[in-house]
Scaffold this active site. Structure first.
Site, short mmCIF file in Angstrom:
data_model
loop_
_atom_site.label_atom_id
_atom_site.label_comp_id
_atom_site.label_asym_id
_atom_site.label_seq_id
_atom_site.Cartn_x
_atom_site.Cartn_y
_atom_site.Cartn_z
N ARG A 76 -6.74 13.93 0.67
CA ARG A 76 -6.30 15.05 1.51
C ARG A 76 -5.02 15.66 0.96
O ARG A 76 -4.86 16.88 0.93
CB ARG A 76 -6.10 14.56 2.95
CG ARG A 76 -5.76 15.66 3.94
CD ARG A 76 -5.78 15.11 5.36
NE ARG A 76 -4.87 13.99 5.51
CZ ARG A 76 -3.58 14.10 5.79
NH1 ARG A 76 -3.03 15.29 5.93
NH2 ARG A 76 -2.83 13.02 5.93
N TYR A 78 -14.54 -2.52 7.12
CA TYR A 78 -15.50 -3.52 7.58
C TYR A 78 -15.60 -3.59 9.11
O TYR A 78 -16.43 -4.32 9.65
CB TYR A 78 -15.18 -4.91 7.00
CG TYR A 78 -13.80 -5.44 7.32
CD1 TYR A 78 -13.54 -6.12 8.50
CD2 TYR A 78 -12.76 -5.27 6.41
CE1 TYR A 78 -12.28 -6.62 8.77
CE2 TYR A 78 -11.49 -5.75 6.68
CZ TYR A 78 -11.27 -6.43 7.85
OH TYR A 78 -10.01 -6.92 8.13
N ASP A 133 -7.63 -9.08 -5.03
CA ASP A 133 -8.27 -7.94 -4.37
C ASP A 133 -9.23 -7.20 -5.30
O ASP A 133 -10.36 -6.88 -4.92
CB ASP A 133 -7.22 -6.96 -3.84
CG ASP A 133 -6.50 -7.47 -2.60
OD1 ASP A 133 -7.12 -8.23 -1.83
OD2 ASP A 133 -5.33 -7.10 -2.41
N LYS A 176 3.11 -7.13 -0.16
CA LYS A 176 2.41 -7.33 -1.43
C LYS A 176 3.23 -6.94 -2.65
O LYS A 176 3.05 -7.53 -3.72
CB LYS A 176 1.08 -6.58 -1.42
CG LYS A 176 0.02 -7.21 -0.52
CD LYS A 176 -1.32 -6.52 -0.69
CE LYS A 176 -2.41 -7.19 0.10
NZ LYS A 176 -3.74 -6.60 -0.15
N ASN A 182 -1.36 -10.69 -3.63
CA ASN A 182 -1.92 -11.05 -2.32
C ASN A 182 -2.08 -12.55 -2.15
O ASN A 182 -2.49 -13.02 -1.09
CB ASN A 182 -3.27 -10.35 -2.09
CG ASN A 182 -4.40 -10.98 -2.87
OD1 ASN A 182 -4.20 -11.53 -3.96
ND2 ASN A 182 -5.62 -10.90 -2.35
#
Length: 283
Positions: free
Chosen positions: A151, A226, A102, A66, A87
């Site tokens: 994180r 998904y 996107d 990308k 994309n």
């Protein structure tokens, strides 16, 4: 059938792109073939110069291409420049034209649920590639505030600086740990999970979901995953009566937006989305 369209990447076997785009072509009665082409990192320049590429109408890109593809394009759309990722590439008069659908796909999926970004407080978990696009889109859509919890705090800070440099929007950052998650959920309108936690094939998940209890009852919990269709995050959110959304809508909408570019036409999104979802359920 000639291959007029394709998705390129590595790995590519898992891609649902052919289901999305062949459904569109069949519905419109267009005899276009769409296939998956594995192009390992480093082999992109060779593909872009190939006759196979230049004879196509266009192609979609997934990891790891990308950003790499941008060096070789003749034109790059505004959104793709801001997102620093492409994309969708349209091949026109032997020129390669780059787009990014996107961000718009993410927003359309939210709007289908009755939510938009303008004036909203948005909390995003994670700081990976997809989060960069989502955060930038939310900033462009004038979100009231955006919080990125990750994180690794450093990654969130780097992303925040990138968003500010490209949009002028200041981002709040923090570590992805229970106390901080709960704190920012208290004022959150839209919670977006951009981590792989809970994804099919990943053996890690959120340790607990008490942060969901801090959300207002009209908040949206949006998991960009998904597979599975209903992650543990979404199950727990639904159990609390919260509105939920998985990542399939974003995937489908970014594909439909790409087809509008390839075909230079407007599509019936609700009708096509329903047909694509039905096909995916049967897989």
């Amino acid at each position: 059938m000639k291959t007029n369209l394709a998705v390129i990447g590595d790995p590519i076997a898992h891609s649902l792109s052919p289901v999305i785009h062949t459904t569109v072509m069949e519905d419109l009665g267009i005899d276009y073939g769409y296939e998956k082409i594995r192009i390992p990192k480093g082999e992109l320049p060779h593909f872009l110069k190939s006759e196979q590429c230049r004879l196509m109408k266009g192609f979609n890109l997934t990891m790891p291409h990308k950003q790499d593809v941008m060096t070789y394009l003749d034109h790059i759309d505004r959104d793709a420049v801001i997102f620093d990722a492409v994309n969708t590439v349209k091949v026109e008069d032997n020129r390669l034209l780059g787009y990014n659908t996107d961000g718009a796909g993410c927003l359309r999926a939210m709007m289908e649920k009755g939510y938009d970004a303008k004036g909203k407080c948005i909390v995003i978990f994670g700081a990976g590639g997809v989060v960069s696009t989502v955060a930038l889109k939310m900033a462009l859509e004038e979100a009231e505030s955006i919080v990125i919890l990750n994180r690794t705090l450093k990654s969130a800070e780097v992303l925040a600086k990138n968003v500010f440099s490209r949009t002028g929007k200041r981002i709040i950052t923090g570590e992805l740990e229970p106390e901080t998650m709960t704190k920012y959920c208290e004022s959150c309108d839209i919670l977006i999970n951009g981590t792989p936690l809970g994804m099919e094939g990943i053996d890690r998940d959120f340790e607990d979901f008490t942060f969901l209890e801090a959300l207002q009852k009209d908040s949206l919990v949006y998991d960009l995953i998904y597979k599975p269709e209903m992650t543990s995050l979404l199950k727990n959110a639904k159990g609390l009566g919260l509105e939920t959304l998985n990542g399939l809508g974003m995937l489908i909408y970014q594909g439909l937006l790409a087809d509008e570019i390839f075909l230079d036409t407007s599509l019936d999104f609700p009708c096509l989305k329903a047909k694509i979802e039905e096909r995916i359920k049967k897989m």
